[in-house]
Design a protein around this motif. Sequence first.
Motif, PDB file in Angstrom:
ATOM      1  N   GLY A  82      -5.385  10.038  -3.240  1.00 61.19           N
ATOM      2  CA  GLY A  82      -4.726  11.238  -2.727  1.00 61.19           C
ATOM      3  C   GLY A  82      -3.357  10.944  -2.157  1.00 61.19           C
ATOM      4  N   SER A  83      -2.878  11.852  -1.314  1.00 64.86           N
ATOM      5  CA  SER A  83      -1.534  11.725  -0.760  1.00 64.86           C
ATOM      6  C   SER A  83      -1.447  10.651   0.313  1.00 64.86           C
ATOM      7  CB  SER A  83      -1.074  13.067  -0.172  1.00 64.86           C
ATOM      8  OG  SER A  83      -1.959  13.486   0.854  1.00 64.86           O
ATOM      9  N   LYS A  84      -2.572  10.292   0.911  1.00 65.69           N
ATOM     10  CA  LYS A  84      -2.595   9.191   1.868  1.00 65.69           C
ATOM     11  C   LYS A  84      -3.987   8.563   1.844  1.00 65.69           C
ATOM     12  CE  LYS A  84      -3.691  12.092   5.915  1.00 65.69           C
ATOM     13  NZ  LYS A  84      -3.242  12.473   7.283  1.00 65.69           N
ATOM     14  N   PRO A  85      -4.109   7.296   2.247  1.00 62.10           N
ATOM     15  CA  PRO A  85      -5.404   6.617   2.198  1.00 62.10           C
ATOM     16  C   PRO A  85      -6.443   7.316   3.068  1.00 62.10           C
ATOM     17  CG  PRO A  85      -3.638   5.033   2.495  1.00 62.10           C
ATOM     18  CD  PRO A  85      -3.027   6.389   2.674  1.00 62.10           C
ATOM     19  N   LYS A  86      -7.662   7.336   2.556  1.00 60.69           N
ATOM     20  CA  LYS A  86      -8.763   7.955   3.283  1.00 60.69           C
ATOM     21  C   LYS A  86      -9.920   6.971   3.343  1.00 60.69           C
ATOM     22  CE  LYS A  86     -12.062  11.816   3.024  1.00 60.69           C
ATOM     23  NZ  LYS A  86     -12.529  12.970   2.185  1.00 60.69           N
TER      24      LYS A  86
END
Length: 556
Positions: A82-86
């Motif tokens: 996605g747009s940032k690590p999760k």
Amino acid sequence: MTRRTRRLALTASAVAIALGATACGGSTGSSSAGGAPTKGGTLTILNKADFDHLDPQRVYTTEGTSMDEELVRTLTGWDESGSKPKLVGDLATDTGTPSKGATVWTFHLRHGVKYQDGAEVTAQDVKYGVERFFSPDINGGPPYASQWLVGGSGYKGPFKGKELDSIQTPDKYTIVFHLDQPVADFNETTAMPGWSAVPKGHDTGSTYDTHLWSDGPYMIKSYTKNKELVLVRNKYWSQSTDPIRQQNVDEMDVKFGQDEAAIDQQIKSDSGVAQTAIQQWPIAGSDLSQLAGDPALKSRYYKIPAPGINYLAINTSRVKDVRVRQAIEYGLDKTTIRGAFGGSAYGDYATTMLNPGMGGFKKFNLYSSNPAGDLPKAKALMKQAGNPKLTMSLAVENTPTHEHFGEAVKTALAKIGITVNISPIDAANYFSTVDNVKNQYDLTWGDWIADWPNASTVLPVLFDGRQIKKLPQSNQDLSYLNDPAVNAAIDKAAKMTDIDQRNAAYGAMDQQIMKDAAVVPLMYMKFSDMAGSKVGGVIPDPILAEPSLVHVYIKH
């Protein structure tokens, strides 16, 4: 975490900033790399040196950790699609459940995760894997298990049949960890390779590096140290149990031992096997400025801001006069040092050990405001110290980039009366060599990228002097700093639950370490890597500052 030319630290905001910055170069996943990933083909990985370790309980470099993501499932992991690590459950169904004030953490394993022989991964395998951290024969890995697990200080590993009672497995799918202190971000620790399963019947002890038993999408077909590692598909891996990885290519062929500049030019040429190749080590300093500005490479050039620091450790147990250490702080010319690593494309000049954007960062500069140094001030400090005519050893990697770095240090310190003898060390074994307390140098090059997004994985790991005795084969305190004030501050910060209070404590700790002149921060790092035109699905990984291969595929 070491990167040999990288080690791992960012806050959640810094992760987002870093990931956003990568959009200017390279593809950021399979969807942006030309549509749906295709199956088949061989990915060639060109590395200048072998991995220090692949054994999950011993690996502590980002290259090795990135490679282990293809072989090893961890309790938790980072989904970077996605747009940032999760943070997500990997082996575990979720990111774990804390209780008793975050001193107890419970994880439930997914059903049906299988090793390369079809056997199912169990909680008992994870317990055994984590217990391997404690064996004197399994050295080099991170210190967190021994620091946090109840009873860890006296435990010596599972090889003589003894178990660690603070790790409980009430059934085959449940594992419970009992900690001796609250650790609110323990589930980020468990995303590191060592918090994984090792089947006891396939453990080969200190040779497990080359015999690793896989539960990931790929398995070892052959491994000739310092020459070649070949990975093939694990036919028992299932996409339905894995929220992080894909299994697109048929084979990964890792070749070791080429000159770093030769790797750069081969991939740049984009001919033959280079079209389906990638590098894990950063572009050589001698090539960086040229390649960074080449518009023809934009689509396959990965600029990965590394939340880490490039630094020179000063051994305080050997260079005991703080005035001499301060003279080194003033005497080094960071402009020539940064030039050795590739100039401004490599990173900004550093004055602190914590990076801008990281929780705990405090902007300060105790030494020269000019990155070229302050020679009169350095000479004055040497005069105060009695103008000793010193000879110092400097540990560097045996690579052209580090050769130039060593010469820059040697030239600068000669001007203040210090003779530097450069000690080049094989890059494949660099950190396992300098981390061993039997191999001490006066000056040691190092770099660090925090182990997970928290400043607590920078200063305590690098400057807690108690680890010198406790971890003699994997001591990260290359400065050999054992300052009671710093050690006490580390303990105090670890118990703070208020984030702002804890961040302020780490900022003050950074400043105390710099007052000790135990280390010279050189650059806040950025890394650049390239791939061939037929390589797709590469994710610039802001956690490891590596090109992640978990979604990689070959374009047909």
